[in-house]
Design a protein around this motif. Structure first.
Motif, PDB file in Angstrom:
ATOM      1  N   LYS A 300     -56.996  -7.681   1.040  1.00 19.57           N
ATOM      2  CA  LYS A 300     -55.927  -7.071   1.744  1.00 19.57           C
ATOM      3  C   LYS A 300     -56.881  -5.808   2.557  1.00 19.57           C
ATOM      4  CE  LYS A 300     -51.777  -8.406  -0.092  1.00 19.57           C
ATOM      5  NZ  LYS A 300     -50.527  -8.190  -0.850  1.00 19.57           N
ATOM      6  N   ALA A 301     -57.609  -5.349   1.694  1.00 23.62           N
ATOM      7  CA  ALA A 301     -58.212  -3.950   1.863  1.00 23.62           C
ATOM      8  C   ALA A 301     -59.215  -3.915   3.300  1.00 23.62           C
ATOM      9  CB  ALA A 301     -58.952  -3.458   1.033  1.00 23.62           C
ATOM     10  N   ASN A 302     -59.559  -5.351   3.457  1.00 24.99           N
ATOM     11  CA  ASN A 302     -60.615  -5.633   4.624  1.00 24.99           C
ATOM     12  C   ASN A 302     -59.754  -5.801   5.905  1.00 24.99           C
ATOM     13  OD1 ASN A 302     -62.914  -5.243   3.198  1.00 24.99           O
ATOM     14  ND2 ASN A 302     -62.889  -7.292   2.413  1.00 24.99           N
ATOM     15  N   VAL A 303     -58.521  -6.003   5.813  1.00 32.70           N
ATOM     16  CA  VAL A 303     -57.698  -6.309   7.107  1.00 32.70           C
ATOM     17  C   VAL A 303     -57.519  -4.914   7.988  1.00 32.70           C
ATOM     18  CG1 VAL A 303     -55.431  -7.065   8.080  1.00 32.70           C
ATOM     19  CG2 VAL A 303     -56.441  -8.203   5.854  1.00 32.70           C
ATOM     20  N   VAL A 304     -58.237  -5.070   9.107  1.00 31.43           N
ATOM     21  CA  VAL A 304     -58.232  -3.749  10.141  1.00 31.43           C
ATOM     22  C   VAL A 304     -56.993  -3.795  10.905  1.00 31.43           C
ATOM     23  CG1 VAL A 304     -59.285  -2.907  12.063  1.00 31.43           C
ATOM     24  CG2 VAL A 304     -60.664  -3.722  10.141  1.00 31.43           C
ATOM     25  N   LYS A 305     -56.314  -5.081  11.237  1.00 35.62           N
ATOM     26  CA  LYS A 305     -55.261  -5.194  12.245  1.00 35.62           C
ATOM     27  C   LYS A 305     -54.765  -6.570  11.879  1.00 35.62           C
ATOM     28  CE  LYS A 305     -57.116  -3.975  16.134  1.00 35.62           C
ATOM     29  NZ  LYS A 305     -57.072  -3.885  17.625  1.00 35.62           N
ATOM     30  N   SER A 306     -53.463  -7.033  12.299  1.00 41.39           N
ATOM     31  CA  SER A 306     -52.913  -8.053  12.381  1.00 41.39           C
ATOM     32  C   SER A 306     -52.031  -8.203  13.611  1.00 41.39           C
ATOM     33  CB  SER A 306     -52.153  -8.235  11.287  1.00 41.39           C
ATOM     34  OG  SER A 306     -52.815  -8.183   9.909  1.00 41.39           O
ATOM     35  N   TYR A 307     -51.979  -9.529  14.201  1.00 42.70           N
ATOM     36  CA  TYR A 307     -51.109  -9.583  15.311  1.00 42.70           C
ATOM     37  C   TYR A 307     -50.331 -10.850  14.977  1.00 42.70           C
ATOM     38  CZ  TYR A 307     -49.752 -11.277  20.127  1.00 42.70           C
ATOM     39  OH  TYR A 307     -49.302 -11.560  21.189  1.00 42.70           O
ATOM     40  N   ARG A 308     -49.110 -10.622  15.265  1.00 43.09           N
ATOM     41  CA  ARG A 308     -48.112 -12.055  15.236  1.00 43.09           C
ATOM     42  C   ARG A 308     -48.226 -12.637  16.566  1.00 43.09           C
ATOM     43  NH1 ARG A 308     -44.377 -13.858  11.212  1.00 43.09           N
ATOM     44  NH2 ARG A 308     -43.997 -16.107  11.741  1.00 43.09           N
ATOM     45  N   SER A 309     -48.711 -14.081  16.594  1.00 39.27           N
ATOM     46  CA  SER A 309     -48.981 -14.691  17.573  1.00 39.27           C
ATOM     47  C   SER A 309     -47.802 -15.645  17.617  1.00 39.27           C
ATOM     48  CB  SER A 309     -50.417 -15.433  17.618  1.00 39.27           C
ATOM     49  OG  SER A 309     -50.172 -16.423  16.674  1.00 39.27           O
ATOM     50  N   SER A 310     -47.809 -16.683  19.131  1.00 45.01           N
ATOM     51  CA  SER A 310     -46.741 -17.460  19.169  1.00 45.01           C
ATOM     52  C   SER A 310     -46.879 -18.755  18.194  1.00 45.01           C
ATOM     53  CB  SER A 310     -46.600 -17.785  20.601  1.00 45.01           C
ATOM     54  OG  SER A 310     -47.820 -18.485  20.868  1.00 45.01           O
ATOM     55  N   ASN A 311     -47.977 -18.893  17.745  1.00 48.59           N
ATOM     56  CA  ASN A 311     -48.258 -20.102  16.995  1.00 48.59           C
ATOM     57  C   ASN A 311     -48.906 -19.617  15.577  1.00 48.59           C
ATOM     58  OD1 ASN A 311     -50.765 -19.511  18.047  1.00 48.59           O
ATOM     59  ND2 ASN A 311     -51.487 -21.596  18.466  1.00 48.59           N
ATOM     60  N   GLY A 312     -48.561 -18.586  15.047  1.00 47.33           N
ATOM     61  CA  GLY A 312     -48.893 -17.980  13.911  1.00 47.33           C
ATOM     62  C   GLY A 312     -49.179 -16.718  13.667  1.00 47.33           C
ATOM     63  N   ILE A 313     -50.566 -16.159  12.893  1.00 47.92           N
ATOM     64  CA  ILE A 313     -51.106 -14.863  12.822  1.00 47.92           C
ATOM     65  C   ILE A 313     -52.374 -14.780  12.786  1.00 47.92           C
ATOM     66  CG2 ILE A 313     -50.859 -14.812  10.323  1.00 47.92           C
ATOM     67  CD1 ILE A 313     -49.442 -12.105  10.419  1.00 47.92           C
ATOM     68  N   VAL A 314     -52.970 -13.498  13.437  1.00 51.08           N
ATOM     69  CA  VAL A 314     -54.148 -13.246  13.529  1.00 51.08           C
ATOM     70  C   VAL A 314     -54.486 -12.007  12.436  1.00 51.08           C
ATOM     71  CG1 VAL A 314     -56.183 -12.527  14.730  1.00 51.08           C
ATOM     72  CG2 VAL A 314     -54.539 -14.231  15.866  1.00 51.08           C
ATOM     73  N   HIS A 315     -55.511 -12.112  11.684  1.00 53.34           N
ATOM     74  CA  HIS A 315     -55.870 -10.956  11.035  1.00 53.34           C
ATOM     75  C   HIS A 315     -57.284 -10.462  11.327  1.00 53.34           C
ATOM     76  CE1 HIS A 315     -52.527 -11.087   8.242  1.00 53.34           C
ATOM     77  NE2 HIS A 315     -52.722 -11.985   7.891  1.00 53.34           N
ATOM     78  N   VAL A 316     -57.602  -9.199  11.850  1.00 50.32           N
ATOM     79  CA  VAL A 316     -58.862  -8.938  11.969  1.00 50.32           C
ATOM     80  C   VAL A 316     -59.345  -8.233  10.723  1.00 50.32           C
ATOM     81  CG1 VAL A 316     -60.469  -7.363  13.514  1.00 50.32           C
ATOM     82  CG2 VAL A 316     -58.476  -8.466  14.464  1.00 50.32           C
ATOM     83  N   LEU A 317     -60.755  -8.867  10.628  1.00 50.19           N
ATOM     84  CA  LEU A 317     -61.185  -8.352   9.116  1.00 50.19           C
ATOM     85  C   LEU A 317     -62.819  -7.745   9.252  1.00 50.19           C
ATOM     86  CD1 LEU A 317     -60.678 -11.731   7.015  1.00 50.19           C
ATOM     87  CD2 LEU A 317     -59.377  -9.722   7.384  1.00 50.19           C
ATOM     88  N   ARG A 318     -63.059  -6.712   8.755  1.00 49.06           N
ATOM     89  CA  ARG A 318     -64.156  -6.043   8.550  1.00 49.06           C
ATOM     90  C   ARG A 318     -65.275  -6.700   7.512  1.00 49.06           C
ATOM     91  NH1 ARG A 318     -61.081  -2.188   5.875  1.00 49.06           N
ATOM     92  NH2 ARG A 318     -60.911  -0.943   7.840  1.00 49.06           N
ATOM     93  N   ALA A 319     -64.669  -7.527   6.865  1.00 49.75           N
ATOM     94  CA  ALA A 319     -65.786  -8.376   6.000  1.00 49.75           C
ATOM     95  C   ALA A 319     -64.973  -9.472   5.378  1.00 49.75           C
ATOM     96  CB  ALA A 319     -65.957  -7.417   4.607  1.00 49.75           C
TER      97      ALA A 319
END
Length: 480
Positions: A300-319
């Protein structure tokens, strides 16, 4: 079976069926206060606390839809809730119609009383919304549903603007440019069958198109991994910042094709960035399994941001430090999964028990009368790495005609030779009642590509000498 017993069974089955029906009925609230004198459009007109949303319904033409005989469900945000809506949505007719359509569904849906009972519902804007107990997406239902002659109206305490799909979010995001650009390049041209002219059909029923048919682009990620545009599915998708994408691709560069973009190191990174289902940050475990079957190690520490999309979720990761062994895994060639044989002979597909009582499946080719009879196997996309190779072949068990020791050989097709062909890789002495694996030796492919293997009998036509038996071959990579 006597008649009394048959009656008992019938009554038992009937009672279970009735109980099941009752249980299903209890899942949803019963409609007890339906007003069959008005439709949804008329009911909205009477709700003062929904006047702003009702104005949007009328300006976008949805009021006419809600006045028809077809059933609909409407989740209407209250005036208080609408106050938090982005003014740009209300000011743009296209965005406003998209917004209103995101609150209306064809058919009637009741609030479920079963805990965490999730309905994924197609909405009028072709997006999908999650209806979970007394919540619709981010909105909580206020009060009870109002049932009318053509559906039900719910009031919710939050507006629910339509969201981008995972694919569209990735396209507009600048958080993972290298990953986005690589995936966008995985494009091929295919015939636009919807607009091409069909002039006939071949023997298998495939259409024959007129010369020079129209072509459209198709991204191979949609086919080979997951279609991230698909609104009916839900995925968790990971976007790697450029440094992470570069590091993970470099880690795999020696194992995969440096030429084909659909098989290079970058592909073996991105193919495991999609997971089935939705995992929000608070529910993110330390390991998930990608849609392609590889382990995805997470922090979880590598998650920079998250976006709840219409068909799921996106996590932006630094590693996202994948383990090489999950990208270059051990594999087996199963004996019974052959591709071809060198001549028409009987191949026995056997299911037997080993010395520990565990079931296994293998093949046996016995008394075939052909010198150097061959059974062919293949595996696609073999990484370039040294493998330790083991075989299991069990003879002499109960019912097996082969009770004497025999020798069989394994040839591998050499694609890198000046004269490509099968060359001897291993020789295997099969002793009766050997239930353990036999170590055959090491094998390193000359380049990334298919493994083509031939199991070959002795150069003899004699029975009990030219037998072939194979449970499996196991290839264990030797990794750094």
């Amino acid at each position: 079976m006597n008649k009394k017993y048959l009656i008992y069974i019938t009554l038992l089955a009937l009672s279970m069926g009735l109980y099941s029906c009752k249980d299903n009925l209890e899942v949803h609230n019963e409609i007890t206060n339906a007003d069959n004198t008005v439709d949804l459009s008329q009911r909205l007109d009477t709700q003062g606390d929904l006047s702003i949303f009702n104005g949007y319904v009328k300006s976008t033409g949805y009021d006419k839809l809600l006045a028809t005989a077809q059933n609909y469900t409407v989740w209407a945000p209250t005036n208080t809730a609408i106050a938090s809506l982005d003014p740009a949505i209300a000011a743009d007719p296209v965005k406003l119609k998209e917004f209103v359509g995101n609150h209306i569904a064809l058919s009637l849906y009741q609030v479920s009383v079963k805990p965490n009972d999730t309905l994924r519902i197609k909405l009028m804007n072709d997006k999908y919304g999650n209806f979970v107990n007394s919540t619709f997406e981010e909105g909580n239902i206020v009060g009870s549903g109002q049932f009318v002659k053509n559906g039900v109206l719910y009031k919710i305490d939050q507006p629910v603007p339509s969201k981008l799909s995972i694919w569209d979010y990735m396209q507009q995001s600048t958080d993972a440019n290298l990953q986005k650009n690589y995936i966008n390049a995985l494009s091929i041209s295919v015939i636009d069958s919807a607009n091409a002219t069909i002039i006939g059909y071949n023997a298998s029923g495939t259409p024959i198109f007129a010369p020079n048919p129209p072509m459209i682009a198709r991204n191979t990620y949609w086919v080979n991994v997951a279609d991230l545009r698909d609104e009916s599915q839900q995925y968790t998708y990971f976007m790697l910042q450029d440094a992470a994408f570069t590091a993970e691709s470099a880690k795999l560069s020696s194992f995969f094709s440096p030429i084909d973009p659909n098989q290079n190191a970058a592909f073996y990174v991105v193919k495991d960035l999609t997971v089935k289902g939705v995992y929000t940050l608070d529910k993110l475990p330390d390991t998930l399994i990608s849609v392609r079957g590889a382990k995805v190690p997470l922090s979880k520490a590598n998650v920079v941001k998250s976006y709840r999309s219409s068909n799921g979720i996106v996590h932006v990761l630094r590693a996202l430090p994948f383990r090489v062994k999950d990208k270059v895994p051990e594999f087996k060639i199963e004996g019974e999964r052959l591709v071809n044989i060198s001549a028409s002979r009987t191949v026995l597909y056997r299911t037997k028990l080993d010395d520990k009582g565990k079931e296994y499946k293998d093949i046996e080719v016995y008394n075939h009368g052909i010198s150097e009879f061959g059974v062919f196997y293949s595996r696609a996309n073999l990484p370039v790495v040294k493998y330790k190779v083991y075989a299991r072949a069990i003879s002499g068990a109960l019912g097996d005609s082969q009770v004497a020791a025999f020798t069989q050989r394994y040839f591998i097709f050499n694609l890198n030779s000046a004269t490509p062909g099968y060359t001897l890789a291993f020789t295997h002495l099969v002793n009766p009642l050997t239930y353990t694996e036999t170590y055959l030796g090491e094998y390193t492919p000359g380049s990334f590509g298919p493994l083509l293997l031939r199991l070959t009998s002795a150069a003899s036509t004699s029975v009990n000498v030219n037998t072939l038996i194979l449970d499996y071959l196991r290839f264990e990579p030797v990794l750094p």
